[in-house]
Design an enzyme around this catalytic site. Structure first.
Site, PDB file in Angstrom:
ATOM      1  N   ARG A 216     -12.974   5.191 -67.458  1.00  0.00           N
ATOM      2  CA  ARG A 216     -13.593   4.222 -68.419  1.00  0.00           C
ATOM      3  C   ARG A 216     -12.960   2.706 -68.103  1.00  0.00           C
ATOM      4  NH1 ARG A 216     -15.464   8.360 -68.192  1.00  0.00           N
ATOM      5  NH2 ARG A 216     -16.132   9.782 -69.956  1.00  0.00           N
ATOM      6  N   SER A 299     -18.092   6.758 -78.518  1.00  0.00           N
ATOM      7  CA  SER A 299     -16.745   7.511 -78.549  1.00  0.00           C
ATOM      8  C   SER A 299     -15.644   6.405 -78.525  1.00  0.00           C
ATOM      9  CB  SER A 299     -16.454   8.269 -77.243  1.00  0.00           C
ATOM     10  OG  SER A 299     -17.398   9.334 -77.062  1.00  0.00           O
ATOM     11  N   GLU A 425     -11.904   2.274 -76.855  1.00  0.00           N
ATOM     12  CA  GLU A 425     -12.607   2.080 -75.684  1.00  0.00           C
ATOM     13  C   GLU A 425     -13.477   0.779 -75.860  1.00  0.00           C
ATOM     14  OE1 GLU A 425     -16.356   4.582 -73.519  1.00  0.00           O
ATOM     15  OE2 GLU A 425     -14.795   5.582 -74.408  1.00  0.00           O
TER      16      GLU A 425
END
Length: 434
Positions: A216, A299, A425
């Site tokens: 990520r 998420s 995130e």
């Protein structure tokens, strides 16, 4: 001719408005940039979390060249700006920092997100999307809606993006975040990325190796040095998916767990895409304006990665103490390749070859006492999704402060329970979790 924008008496808001007037062609010293349109929207309208104040204005850009020219113009006048595509990975505040921004919005032209589904020989390199069925090379403007690109590649008989179906947002965000799901990530199929380098004022194509891709993460994520304007992928031409390694997806497709673990099983990309969309819908991860469980930034926390067996064992011991032996033995825990010290989350500072281990953020959140639908006592404006604990949702009237309060409560609870610090995130604008 004197540039009236450099008037020292302008406030920040006045300067932004004047620049927008010039870009719209209505102000003095107007600037005409093809493929652009000046408009007004709030961040609540431009983000999937549906929170955030209105910026000073929005400049929609429908091509890489338009993006480059608009960013160059705004940079020349030191105007704070933010690049937005699908708005699916943003948490935006309501203060002055936000209201002084000019948003450069990537907006694909044409129907269906600008995806041309004709034969490869008929595709134009100047369009929003180019798909070559023979070679598997796919190129897309950064403003194209991601899932429409995925659908077009699957329909064209190409494999490689199907596990990433249903992810909201635009193409341009995918290499920045190294988007991934269900055992696949963009880095596996990325061929090259077109960037507008804001320092040199040039458009250029770069190889994936220049992006330091990790979990990520890319080196574009926490910097404004460059803007992604187009992305090119190398897909397979046999119509089959990537190997099915993710247990939940493999089971959905009737694949034996041991076979999935071997990483050799592939299925038709069309079947895998359908299965992924069904799984995501069941978790509230497919956008639906009528469903507040989908009013989220996806998420919210990355799966934590720890370095070394000692750190791994400390987390397992904490789980064992709080949840018992059975939970400690069955908890999701994966060995991952060492990042060599990049900032991809949890593994920073690891030496090359040192083992790293990834835990499930959703699993830890639930075991720390945060059930689906949990909210801070007395504040129901923001809550965990009723379908998936990893999504923090706006229940209809939340502000950034409500989301921050919820995120802090969850992160603190997991840290106190297991000694693991969850990393958010999304990108934060005008607000912070710290």
């Amino acid at each position: 001719m004197t540039d009236s924008t450099n008037n020292a008496h302008f406030t920040s808001e006045e300067r932004a408005r004047h620049l927008l007037e010039r870009l719209s062609g209505t102000g003095a010293d107007s600037v005409s940039i093809p493929g652009t349109r000046v408009t007004s929207r709030s961040f609540a309208e431009m983000t999937t979390l549906r929170i955030g104040a209105a910026p000073a204005g929005v400049v929609e850009c429908s091509s890489a060249e338009a993006v480059a020219q608009v960013v160059s113009f705004l940079d020349a006048h030191t105007q704070p700006l933010l690049i937005v595509g699908g708005g699916s990975n943003l948490v935006v505040g309501e203060g002055d920092e936000v209201s002084q921004l000019v948003v450069v919005l990537m907006s694909a032209g044409g129907g269906e997100g600008g995806v041309d589904k004709k034969g490869a020989a008929e595709k134009s390199a100047e369009g929003d999307v180019m798909i070559d069925r023979e070679t598997g090379v796919v190129r897309a403007f950064a403003g194209v809606e991601w899932d429409q690109l995925v659908a077009a590649t699957v329909e064209a008989g190409l494999g490689g993006l199907e596990c990433l179906s249903g992810i909201p947002g635009s193409v341009g965000a995918t290499p920045v975040q190294n988007v991934g799901a269900y055992g696949a990530e963009v880095a596996q199929v990325l061929r090259r990325v077109q960037l507008y380098d804001r320092t040199r004022g040039e458009l250029e194509w770069v190889d994936p190796s220049a992006l330091d891709l990790g979990y990520r993460y890319s080196n574009l994520k926490f910097t404004s040095r460059a803007v992604v304007t187009a992305v090119e992928f190398q897909l397979t031409t046999d119509g089959l998916s990537v190997p099915l390694r993710f247990g939940e997806l493999a089971r959905r497709l009737g694949v034996d767990a041991d076979e999935a673990a071997a990483g050799e099983i592939r299925r038709p990309a069309t079947d895998v895409r359908q299965a992924v969309l069904e799984l995501r819908a069941g978790k509230g991860m497919v956008l639906d304006s009528a469903d507040h469980d989908t009013w989220s930034a996806g998420s919210f926390f990355t799966n934590p990665i720890v370095t070394g067996e000692e750190a791994r064992d400390a987390v397992v011991a904490a789980v064992r103490e709080k949840c018992g032996d059975a939970e400690a033995e069955s908890m999701p825990l994966y060995s991952v390749k060492s990042s060599g010290g990049d900032a991809s989350g949890g593994g920073a500072g690891a030496s090359v070859g040192e083992p790293q281990y990834k835990f499930s953020a959703a699993w830890l959140i639930e075991r720390a006492g945060f059930a689906k639908g949990w909210h801070v006592p007395g504040n129901e404006r923001a809550s965990l999704s009723t379908k998936h604990t990893l999504a923090l949702t706006n229940r209809g009237s939340a502000t950034s402060a409500d989301v921050v309060e919820l995120a802090r409560a969850v992160r603190t609870g997991v840290r106190e329970a297991f000694g693991v610090v969850l990393e958010p995130e999304p990108i934060w604008v005008g607000v912070s979790i710290d």
